[in-house]
Write a protein that holds these residues in place. Structure first.
Motif, short mmCIF file in Angstrom:
data_model
loop_
_atom_site.label_atom_id
_atom_site.label_comp_id
_atom_site.label_asym_id
_atom_site.label_seq_id
_atom_site.Cartn_x
_atom_site.Cartn_y
_atom_site.Cartn_z
N GLN A 13 2.05 1.25 9.56
CA GLN A 13 2.25 1.19 8.11
C GLN A 13 1.19 1.97 7.36
N PHE A 17 1.66 5.30 5.01
CA PHE A 17 1.25 5.43 3.61
C PHE A 17 0.28 6.58 3.41
N ILE A 18 -0.56 6.82 4.41
CA ILE A 18 -1.46 7.98 4.31
C ILE A 18 -0.62 9.27 4.30
N PHE A 20 2.43 9.61 3.41
CA PHE A 20 3.16 9.69 2.14
C PHE A 20 2.28 10.31 1.05
N PHE A 103 -8.51 0.65 1.20
CA PHE A 103 -8.81 1.69 0.22
C PHE A 103 -7.48 2.08 -0.43
N SER A 104 -7.57 2.76 -1.56
CA SER A 104 -6.33 3.17 -2.21
C SER A 104 -6.06 4.63 -1.89
N ALA A 105 -4.81 5.02 -2.05
CA ALA A 105 -4.42 6.40 -1.77
C ALA A 105 -5.22 7.36 -2.63
N GLY B 303 -1.79 0.37 -0.28
CA GLY B 303 -1.27 1.73 -0.18
C GLY B 303 0.22 1.78 -0.49
N MET B 304 0.95 0.82 0.06
CA MET B 304 2.39 0.87 -0.14
C MET B 304 2.80 0.52 -1.57
N GLU B 306 1.05 1.40 -4.03
CA GLU B 306 0.78 2.68 -4.72
C GLU B 306 1.96 3.65 -4.52
N MET B 307 2.43 3.70 -3.25
CA MET B 307 3.59 4.55 -2.97
C MET B 307 4.76 4.14 -3.85
N ASP B 310 4.42 5.26 -7.29
CA ASP B 310 4.65 6.70 -7.40
C ASP B 310 6.13 7.06 -7.39
N THR B 311 6.92 6.26 -6.65
CA THR B 311 8.34 6.62 -6.51
C THR B 311 9.20 6.04 -7.64
N ARG B 327 -0.40 -4.56 -6.33
CA ARG B 327 -1.66 -3.93 -6.00
C ARG B 327 -2.85 -4.75 -6.50
#
Lengths: 228, 511
Positions: A13, A17-18, A20, A103-105, B303-304, B306-307, B310-311, B327
């Motif tokens: 996962q 996400f990285i 992405f 961490f965040s993207a 992270g997800m 955030e994804m 973004d989408t 988040r």
């Protein structure tokens, strides 16, 4: 041109996400779920490495060590290990940056952007005499530092520290390696002198040393000269 | 083992009298022989003196010696001094002989008796020492309490030839339910019920001398380092037969037993703390792996989400809001877990302070950076003096304190409120004082006393935000680990709260 990033991470996962985030920023990428796989994939041309330390087959530090035998490519470590010793060990082995999970993207992408600039600089980095960061400029030939065009008077030790930070711009340099370069390896790990030196330097280049804009502290690890 | 008795039986006495008579008879016989061959009377007197000495030596007692001396004098007077066969004398010279004879006999008797008494004492002492030595030796090998009890009762019973009982007390000083009683004749131990433990304890607490007599028994307490460890019980009947030297031996034995019990208990205590330490280590490892293992899924969630954000098309505010909330919650969960782990480690003592001398602006800078990374809309002010202030601290932990104080301030401010951090040095008190101030709602007076308590969150009910309840408690724990002080108040000028903490500049304890 677009850079190719190798993402080495065993958690599917997080890997996705990285990837992405990389895709969204226009990077090419390939992935590996283990250290062995990562070393195999390095036969392709790869510009940058995002590396998890806790891999199923062997430790990520070993991957760093082997890559450093032949390449200067930027390596960004992402790890769930948050102890300072781990960070220092990875950085001293040759990692360029260290990001603790979670961490965040956006954090990761910011670090990757910094690393990319180094890819561009790398070939002539040693040779460059003048490096600029926003208002701050160093001229290594003349051994002078300027802020906003004005010369800043630094002591010889402050200059040594400043030039080391400039040569490693954007990277975290560990306290130990700074002490080693400035005072010699026999000096041990007494950080007090370095911290006092840094406090003096910050008073000369920062507007507010308690809210530094150029030199950031990584508590317990080292310092980093921001390059943007 | 030899029994310590001084008093002679009737049989012994008769035997002594018979021997004395026999010796005098022999002396008289020899005296007759001397008289027949016209030896002087002085020689005969010497024979009697010899007889008295022999009697003293045989009977080993001073009174017997005295009696023998007087008897010898009279016998000499009766049988040999003129006029013979009467107790009268003609020649006054004989008085001198009588007196000399008596005194010599008495003096010799006293000296002999004393020498013998000393020899007897030495023998007793030796036997006593040997008994204590054997007991101590055996006790040293004892592995548990039961063994100590068995060894003790049999040793005491053997030495004093009685049936000794042993009662252990538990850790809070309450008597056990069972006595162990030794029967010295068939050398067996039996367990018997304690008659009335509460009464016994009551007597023990009120005890004045070194023993308690309650009807049939005499109980002697075994005093440990801190409390009474047990009792030695001997029946009143048996106790009467114990002479002073036996009593002395008993006391010494009880001392040895108390030492052995103390040693056993402290060994057990040591064992227990070793076990506790390994449990602690296990717990610390567990905490570390929880912290480690929770980071990976949290990274995924952060992270997800955030994804997702973004989408989602930017006009879909509802879904966007959900993604942002996911988040935020992940971030909150992360900081909660970190705080719980830190609190646990600090309270466990598994976090050791790593004191370094650090310029204060370094920690302030890092803490503000951390907070502003998550809240880019904020501009936290930092005020430091021109002079570089260096203070000993664990920079990582003080950073945590500042972050918690800043996050606490953020919870209590509105959009255009300000937060500022300042630091100053108090040279008189030799302290560095950090302050985190805000222009927010301030602290309710009724909350002030509890503000650093764990899980106390003043706005838990009225605020929709998550109440940490741990952040400030951690600050307090960290600051007290630094021997510092932390306090909270409302600002004197204007609205808002001020949290300040002071760190000593000189390390007093760890240099």
């Amino acid at each position: 041109m677009s850079y190719k990033v190798l993402v080495v991470e065993d958690d599917v996962q997080i890997r996705s996400f990285i990837c992405f985030a990389l895709k969204a920023e226009g990077f090419e990428y390939i992935t590996a779920g283990s250290a062995t796989e990562a070393l195999e994939k390095l036969s392709e041309k790869v510009d940058l490495l995002v590396l998890d330390l806790g891999l199923p087959d062997f430790d990520g530090k070993e991957v760093i060590r082997r890559i450093r035998e032949w390449s200067h490519m930027p390596i960004i470590v992402v790890s769930a290990r948050d102890r300072e010793e781990e960070k220092i060990a990875a950085l001293d082995t040759g990692a360029d940056d260290y990001l603790t999970k979670p961490f965040s993207a956006s954090e990761l992408m910011a670090r990757i952007r910094v690393a990319c600039r180094h890819i561009l600089l790398q070939p002539d980095q040693e040779a460059r005499a003048v490096i600029e960061v926003r208002d701050l400029k160093i001229n290594m030939d003349k051994r002078l530092v300027y802020r906003g065009g004005e010369e800043i008077h630094l002591t010889p030790m402050e200059y040594k520290l400043m030039s080391m930070l400039f040569r490693n711009i954007g990277k975290v340099i560990t306290t130990g390696s700074i002490i080693g370069e400035l005072w010699g390896s026999g000096y041990g790990s007494d950080t007090q002198a370095l911290r006092a030196l840094m406090a003096g330097l910050r008073r000369k280049i920062e507007i507010n040393p308690a809210k530094p804009e150029y030199i950031k502290t990584e508590i317990g690890v080292g310092y980093r000269l921001l390059d943007e | 083992m030899k029994r310590f008795k001084r008093y002679k039986s009737m049989k012994d006495r008769l035997h002594n009298i018979f021997s004395a008579v026999l010796i005098f008879a022999a002396a008289t016989g020899i005296g007759y022989a001397f008289h027949a061959v016209n030896f002087s009377d002085t020689n005969i007197a010497l024979i009697y003196l010899l007889a008295v000495l022999i009697i003293v030596w045989l009977t080993r007692s001073l009174p017997a010696g005295l009696l023998a001396a007087i008897g010898g004098t009279f016998a000499f007077n009766y049988f040999f001094a003129a006029p013979r066969f009467t107790f009268t004398v003609y020649d006054p010279n004989y008085y001198i002989t009588f007196i000399t004879l008596t005194f010599t006999a008495v003096a010799t008797g006293i000296l002999t008796a004393r020498a013998q008494e000393e020899a007897r004492l030495a023998r007793e002492k030796e036997a006593e020492t040997k008994a204590i030595y054997t007991l101590t030796n055996k006790l040293a090998g004892a592995k548990d309490l039961d063994e100590i009890v068995d060894i003790s009762v049999s040793a005491i019973s053997d030495a004093l030839q009685c049936n000794a009982g042993f009662l252990c007390f538990d850790s809070v000083g309450h008597p056990d339910s069972m006595y162990v009683l030794h029967n010295y004749k068939d050398k067996t131990n039996t367990k018997i019920d304690t008659d009335n433990p509460d009464l016994l304890k009551f007597h023990l607490n009120k005890m004045k001398g070194d023993y308690i007599e309650n009807g049939e028994y005499i109980d002697r307490p075994i005093h440990g380092r801190d409390s009474v460890l047990g009792l030695i019980r001997i029946s009143t009947e048996d106790a009467k037969n114990i002479d002073p030297s036996g009593l002395r031996l008993l006391h010494s034995m009880i001392d040895s037993i108390s030492l052995a019990m103390d040693r056993l208990y402290s060994a057990q205590q040591r064992m227990k703390s070793i076990q506790e330490a390994s449990r602690e280590r296990y717990r610390a490892n567990l905490l570390r792996s929880i912290s480690h293992d929770i980071r990976t899924p949290l990274t995924g969630i952060t992270g997800m989400s955030e994804m997702l954000a973004d989408t989602i098309p930017s006009d879909n505010e509802y879904c966007m809001g959900l993604a942002v909330k996911i988040r935020k919650n992940a971030e909150w969960l992360h900081s909660l877990v970190e705080n719980i782990l830190n609190m646990t480690r600090l309270q466990d003592g598994t976090i050791k302070l790593r004191r370094e001398i650090v310029p204060v602006e370094e920690v302030i800078g890092v803490a503000i950076d951390h907070v502003e990374d998550h809240r880019p809309d904020l501009d936290i002010e930092a005020k430091i003096p021109e002079e570089v202030i260096m203070a000993p601290m664990d920079p990582k932990l003080i950073e945590q304190v500042l972050i918690n104080l800043l996050e606490n301030a953020i919870k209590h401010i509105k959009a255009d409120d300000r937060i500022w951090v300042s630091v100053s040095k108090d040279d008189d008190a030799n302290e560095v004082i950090f302050k985190v101030e805000d222009s927010g709602e301030g602290i309710d007076a009724k909350d002030l006393p509890y503000i650093f308590q764990e899980f106390y969150s003043a706005d838990r009910l009225k605020s929709s935000d998550h109440g940490f309840g741990l952040g400030l408690a951690i600050c307090e724990t960290i600051i007290s680990a630094h021997n510092g002080r932390i306090s909270a108040a409302n600002r004197e000028e204007g609205r808002g709260a001020v949290f300040s903490f002071a760190l000593p500049v000189e390390e007093k304890d760890e240099l």
